[in-house]
Every structure is written in C-alpha cells, then in structure tokens.
Design an enzyme around this catalytic site. Structure first.
Site, PDB file in Angstrom:
ATOM      1  CB  CYS A  88      42.842  63.933  -9.208  1.00 35.03           C
ATOM      2  SG  CYS A  88      44.454  63.830  -8.648  1.00 35.03           S
ATOM      3  CB  CYS A  91      44.172  60.736  -9.358  1.00 35.96           C
ATOM      4  SG  CYS A  91      43.968  61.843  -7.675  1.00 35.96           S
TER       5      CYS A  91
END
Length: 165
Positions: A88, A91
C-alpha cells in the site's frame, strides 16, 4: 647442528607469520561482527512499533474472544494501531511518521502495527476496509478510528486530544 638451528628458525618464523595473519583476520571478522550487531541493536532501539498477531493483540490490546460484546482495553498506556499492507502506497508514506511518533512518545503511548494481509481477523474485527486505518485507543473510553494517510501534525493533534488528555 647449524642446519637444524637454521631450519628451526625458519619454521618458527613461518609459524609466527601464520599465527599473526590468522589472529589479524579473526580480529577483523570479530570487529565486523560487532559492528553488524551494534547496527542491529541500534535499529531495534529505533524501532518502537510492535507488530501484532492475533495472540499478541489479545494480550496487549483486548481479548475479544473473552469479551466479544464489550470493549475492555488490556493496555497500561494509550495506544495507536496502524492497520497497513506492505504493498500500500499511502501506508508506506505513513510508516516513517508512525515510527517517528513511536520513538517520540516511547513510554507514553504504545504503537502497534497490524498487517491486514497476515491478520485478516483483526482487520475484520475493526471493520478495516481501507488502509491505512489507524485506531487511537485512550485509557478510558472507546477507540477512535481514522482512515487514510495523515501528516505528523494531524497525528500529534489526535494524540494530544484523544490519548494524552
């Protein structure tokens, strides 16, 4: 007799050279090993976030199997849980900020990470549908969920208003 003495002298000289070369290498290897261990220890000291598994979550945060209907925080200080995935992008942007905050608030706030691909049950428990999802857990009261990447200032504001009030 002179030949034997000369031979003995040559053998002794060769042995001394060999021993000093080996000890020099051993010392060099020991130094390199110590440097690697020191770097690992420094990295461990820097990394204040704790990766949670299901079992660790039940011990450190909440035993949701024993108390399925009521929030019962098991921690001894406020906590942040970062639900993330290794693939991600947002992230990855949030991770260094989370790590920095874990270091800055060490001893005041526990900072945990949960890999949603590895711990799907925990992600489901908190209704994580987008990542990163951050859960802020005060000592008293219900946890608060924030979805999406945040800057350090936003984190600090929530920490001060929700966790360290």
């Amino acid at each position: 007799m002179k030949k034997n003495f000369k031979s003995l002298y040559v053998v002794a000289a060769i042995a001394m050279i060999a021993l000093s070369a080996c000890s020099g290498q051993r010392g060099k290897k020991d130094t390199q090993k110590n440097q690697v261990e020191t770097i690992k220890q420094e990295e461990t000291k820097k990394m204040k976030t704790i990766e949670l598994t299901k079992e660790a979550f039940k011990q450190k945060v909440m035993d949701y199997e024993a108390n399925p209907t009521k929030w019962n925080f098991a921690g001894d200080k406020p906590a942040i849980i970062d639900f993330y995935a290794t693939w991600c992008g947002p992230c990855k942007q949030t991770a260094p900020i989370v790590e920095e905050l874990a270091n800055e608030y060490d001893g005041k706030v526990d900072v945990y990470k949960v890999d949603v691909d590895q711990q799907q049950e925990l992600a489901s428990l908190f209704g994580v549908q987008s990542i990163p999802t951050l859960i802020f857990i005060p000592m008293d009261g219900e946890p608060q969920k924030v979805v999406g990447a945040m800057g350090k200032g936003q984190f600090e504001e929530i920490i001060k208003k929700v966790l360290l009030k």
